[in-house]
Write a protein that holds these residues in place. Structure first.
Motif, mmCIF file in Angstrom:
data_model
loop_
_atom_site.group_PDB
_atom_site.id
_atom_site.type_symbol
_atom_site.label_atom_id
_atom_site.label_comp_id
_atom_site.label_asym_id
_atom_site.label_seq_id
_atom_site.Cartn_x
_atom_site.Cartn_y
_atom_site.Cartn_z
ATOM 1 N N ARG A 32 36.357 32.096 41.014
ATOM 2 C CA ARG A 32 35.278 33.056 41.266
ATOM 3 C C ARG A 32 34.336 33.166 40.067
ATOM 4 N N GLN A 45 30.996 37.794 37.962
ATOM 5 C CA GLN A 45 30.538 38.992 38.673
ATOM 6 C C GLN A 45 31.503 39.360 39.795
ATOM 7 N N SER A 46 32.027 38.359 40.485
ATOM 8 C CA SER A 46 32.993 38.610 41.559
ATOM 9 C C SER A 46 34.292 39.167 40.982
ATOM 10 N N GLU A 47 34.750 38.571 39.887
ATOM 11 C CA GLU A 47 35.958 39.080 39.248
ATOM 12 C C GLU A 47 35.747 40.514 38.761
ATOM 13 N N ARG A 74 35.877 42.895 41.735
ATOM 14 C CA ARG A 74 37.255 43.053 42.176
ATOM 15 C C ARG A 74 38.062 43.882 41.169
#
Length: 128
Positions: A61, A64-66, A69
């Motif tokens: 990922r 930004q996705s991490e 989350r």
């Protein structure tokens, strides 16, 4: 206990120290309940950097996705920290007759409380 969990606990310990020290500073000019939330956000930022860098293997990922989350997992943990911290400080510790440093005691216990759930959330959801 895995090496990964130990690294997670160490990173979390550093983030918890940032959290607790910032709450202590903030409490000198804002209410405890609000200081707990702001300090949690400071600790969460420290935790993300340390956890991403030193604990879990990189996922596929984007950062930004991490980060998103990580925030979602930590929103659950924030609710747990707030409930434990405020519940202990306002009701449980006074009921037990503990008034000396009740905010500090309550906040330390609150910050420690989500270690297992946060580890699993980050291992499976954030960085998994």
């Amino acid at each position: 206990m895995s090496r990964e969990f130990i690294r997670f606990a160490l990173a979390g310990g550093i983030a918890a120290a940032a959290n607790i020290l910032s709450r202590w500073s903030l409490s000198s000019f804002i209410r405890f309940e609000i200081a707990v939330v702001i300090a949690y956000l400071i600790g969460m930022a420290v935790a993300f950097v340390l956890t991403r860098q030193f604990v879990f293997a990189r996922s596929d990922r984007r950062v930004q996705s991490e980060a998103m989350r990580f925030v979602l997992v930590n929103l659950v943990a924030l609710a747990q920290v707030w409930i434990v911290s405020v519940g202990l400080a306002e009701w449980v510790l006074p009921w037990l007759g503990i008034v000396w440093q009740k905010d500090l005691i309550a906040h330390v216990v609150g910050v420690i409380s989500p270690i297992a759930t946060s580890y699993l959330g980050h291992k499976k959801f954030t960085f998994g």
